[in-house]
Motif scaffolding. Structure first.
Motif, PDB file in Angstrom:
ATOM      1  N   ARG A  37      36.519  33.951  40.442  1.00 40.31           N
ATOM      2  CA  ARG A  37      35.790  35.178  40.123  1.00 40.31           C
ATOM      3  C   ARG A  37      36.694  36.381  40.346  1.00 40.31           C
ATOM      4  O   ARG A  37      37.657  36.325  41.124  1.00 40.31           O
ATOM      5  CB  ARG A  37      34.510  35.286  40.950  1.00 40.31           C
ATOM      6  CG  ARG A  37      34.708  35.397  42.452  1.00 40.31           C
ATOM      7  CD  ARG A  37      33.360  35.302  43.161  1.00 40.31           C
ATOM      8  NE  ARG A  37      33.491  35.465  44.610  1.00 40.31           N
ATOM      9  CZ  ARG A  37      32.489  35.284  45.473  1.00 40.31           C
ATOM     10  NH1 ARG A  37      31.286  34.936  45.042  1.00 40.31           N
ATOM     11  NH2 ARG A  37      32.704  35.464  46.769  1.00 40.31           N
ATOM     12  N   GLN A  38      36.327  37.458  39.671  1.00 45.20           N
ATOM     13  CA  GLN A  38      37.170  38.655  39.721  1.00 45.20           C
ATOM     14  C   GLN A  38      36.315  39.906  39.626  1.00 45.20           C
ATOM     15  O   GLN A  38      35.434  40.013  38.761  1.00 45.20           O
ATOM     16  CB  GLN A  38      38.190  38.633  38.578  1.00 45.20           C
ATOM     17  CG  GLN A  38      39.223  39.727  38.637  1.00 45.20           C
ATOM     18  CD  GLN A  38      40.327  39.501  37.621  1.00 45.20           C
ATOM     19  OE1 GLN A  38      40.163  38.801  36.628  1.00 45.20           O
ATOM     20  NE2 GLN A  38      41.485  40.099  37.859  1.00 45.20           N
TER      21      GLN A  38
ATOM     22  N   PRO B  68      24.687  40.376  46.909  1.00 40.21           N
ATOM     23  CA  PRO B  68      25.333  41.381  46.039  1.00 40.21           C
ATOM     24  C   PRO B  68      26.857  41.233  45.999  1.00 40.21           C
ATOM     25  O   PRO B  68      27.474  41.513  44.965  1.00 40.21           O
ATOM     26  CB  PRO B  68      24.914  42.699  46.700  1.00 40.21           C
ATOM     27  CG  PRO B  68      23.581  42.393  47.301  1.00 40.21           C
ATOM     28  CD  PRO B  68      23.705  40.983  47.810  1.00 40.21           C
ATOM     29  N   ASP B  69      27.460  40.758  47.084  1.00 44.07           N
ATOM     30  CA  ASP B  69      28.920  40.556  47.110  1.00 44.07           C
ATOM     31  C   ASP B  69      29.381  39.453  46.167  1.00 44.07           C
ATOM     32  O   ASP B  69      30.582  39.330  45.911  1.00 44.07           O
ATOM     33  CB  ASP B  69      29.387  40.219  48.529  1.00 44.07           C
ATOM     34  CG  ASP B  69      29.396  41.425  49.450  1.00 44.07           C
ATOM     35  OD1 ASP B  69      29.548  41.244  50.663  1.00 44.07           O
ATOM     36  OD2 ASP B  69      29.239  42.548  48.929  1.00 44.07           O
ATOM     37  N   ASP B  70      28.464  38.657  45.663  1.00 48.61           N
ATOM     38  CA  ASP B  70      28.827  37.606  44.699  1.00 48.61           C
ATOM     39  C   ASP B  70      28.947  38.162  43.278  1.00 48.61           C
ATOM     40  O   ASP B  70      29.353  37.433  42.366  1.00 48.61           O
ATOM     41  CB  ASP B  70      27.778  36.492  44.712  1.00 48.61           C
ATOM     42  CG  ASP B  70      27.732  35.739  46.035  1.00 48.61           C
ATOM     43  OD1 ASP B  70      26.619  35.439  46.504  1.00 48.61           O
ATOM     44  OD2 ASP B  70      28.811  35.449  46.584  1.00 48.61           O
ATOM     45  N   THR B  71      28.601  39.425  43.099  1.00 48.93           N
ATOM     46  CA  THR B  71      28.704  40.046  41.788  1.00 48.93           C
ATOM     47  C   THR B  71      30.160  40.081  41.321  1.00 48.93           C
ATOM     48  O   THR B  71      31.034  40.576  42.040  1.00 48.93           O
ATOM     49  CB  THR B  71      28.138  41.476  41.820  1.00 48.93           C
ATOM     50  OG1 THR B  71      26.737  41.415  42.106  1.00 48.93           O
ATOM     51  CG2 THR B  71      28.364  42.182  40.494  1.00 48.93           C
ATOM     52  N   ALA B  72      30.406  39.518  40.142  1.00 46.88           N
ATOM     53  CA  ALA B  72      31.772  39.431  39.606  1.00 46.88           C
ATOM     54  C   ALA B  72      31.715  38.792  38.230  1.00 46.88           C
ATOM     55  O   ALA B  72      30.663  38.302  37.803  1.00 46.88           O
ATOM     56  CB  ALA B  72      32.663  38.600  40.528  1.00 46.88           C
ATOM     57  N   VAL B  73      32.865  38.784  37.559  1.00 45.89           N
ATOM     58  CA  VAL B  73      33.022  37.952  36.370  1.00 45.89           C
ATOM     59  C   VAL B  73      33.539  36.602  36.852  1.00 45.89           C
ATOM     60  O   VAL B  73      34.535  36.531  37.577  1.00 45.89           O
ATOM     61  CB  VAL B  73      34.002  38.571  35.359  1.00 45.89           C
ATOM     62  CG1 VAL B  73      34.178  37.633  34.170  1.00 45.89           C
ATOM     63  CG2 VAL B  73      33.497  39.933  34.899  1.00 45.89           C
ATOM     64  N   TYR B  74      32.851  35.550  36.452  1.00 44.99           N
ATOM     65  CA  TYR B  74      33.211  34.204  36.869  1.00 44.99           C
ATOM     66  C   TYR B  74      33.952  33.514  35.730  1.00 44.99           C
ATOM     67  O   TYR B  74      33.482  33.481  34.592  1.00 44.99           O
ATOM     68  CB  TYR B  74      31.964  33.414  37.252  1.00 44.99           C
ATOM     69  CG  TYR B  74      31.439  33.800  38.618  1.00 44.99           C
ATOM     70  CD1 TYR B  74      30.854  35.049  38.822  1.00 44.99           C
ATOM     71  CD2 TYR B  74      31.546  32.944  39.704  1.00 44.99           C
ATOM     72  CE1 TYR B  74      30.396  35.423  40.079  1.00 44.99           C
ATOM     73  CE2 TYR B  74      31.082  33.301  40.962  1.00 44.99           C
ATOM     74  CZ  TYR B  74      30.511  34.544  41.137  1.00 44.99           C
ATOM     75  OH  TYR B  74      30.056  34.915  42.382  1.00 44.99           O
ATOM     76  N   TYR B  75      35.109  32.965  36.071  1.00 43.95           N
ATOM     77  CA  TYR B  75      35.958  32.299  35.090  1.00 43.95           C
ATOM     78  C   TYR B  75      36.073  30.807  35.418  1.00 43.95           C
ATOM     79  O   TYR B  75      36.195  30.424  36.584  1.00 43.95           O
ATOM     80  CB  TYR B  75      37.355  32.883  35.101  1.00 43.95           C
ATOM     81  CG  TYR B  75      37.436  34.319  34.651  1.00 43.95           C
ATOM     82  CD1 TYR B  75      37.324  35.373  35.549  1.00 43.95           C
ATOM     83  CD2 TYR B  75      37.650  34.639  33.306  1.00 43.95           C
ATOM     84  CE1 TYR B  75      37.399  36.684  35.142  1.00 43.95           C
ATOM     85  CE2 TYR B  75      37.732  35.962  32.885  1.00 43.95           C
ATOM     86  CZ  TYR B  75      37.607  36.968  33.811  1.00 43.95           C
ATOM     87  OH  TYR B  75      37.684  38.277  33.392  1.00 43.95           O
TER      88      TYR B  75
END
Length: 115
Positions: free
Chosen positions: A38-39, A87-94
């Motif tokens: 994730r990024q 909320p800290d898991d919010t990201a773009v997952y690749y």
């Protein structure tokens, strides 16, 4: 050409769950390790979880006990079940697939966790 396609992202409230899927196709070689990264904007891509073709798993400390990675080798598909989202898991997952020819990445799927 290996194609890696993620799906399943979206918006969820804190404490909720989401399941991501990733399918890899077009490889002439067997797919070894598959994984999720994730990024966040302006930050480096970070490991979330990986799984080998034999089923061995590895997780980032931040997701242990909340996320589960699994795999269907026959379909070259990997899943990420995410629970107790923060909320800290919010990201773009690749999604990433490793073959004898190298690493292949998907285009990413956005996961947003609201507080």
């Amino acid at each position: 050409q290996v194609h890696v396609v993620e799906s399943g992202g979206g918006l969820v409230q804190a404490g909720g769950s989401l399941r991501l899927s990733c399918a890899a196709s077009g490889s002439r070689f067997s797919i070894n390790t598959m994984g999720w990264y994730r990024q966040l904007p302006g930050k480096q891509r970070e490991l979330v979880a990986t799984i080998t073709s034999g089923g061995s798993t590895n997780y980032a400390d931040s997701v242990k006990g909340r996320f589960t990675i699994s795999r269907d080798n026959a379909k070259n598909t990997v899943y990420l079940q995410m629970s107790s989202l923060k909320p800290d898991d919010t990201a773009v997952y690749y999604c990433n697939a490793l073959t004898a020819r190298g690493y292949y990445w998907g285009q990413g799927t956005q996961v947003t966790v609201s507080s």
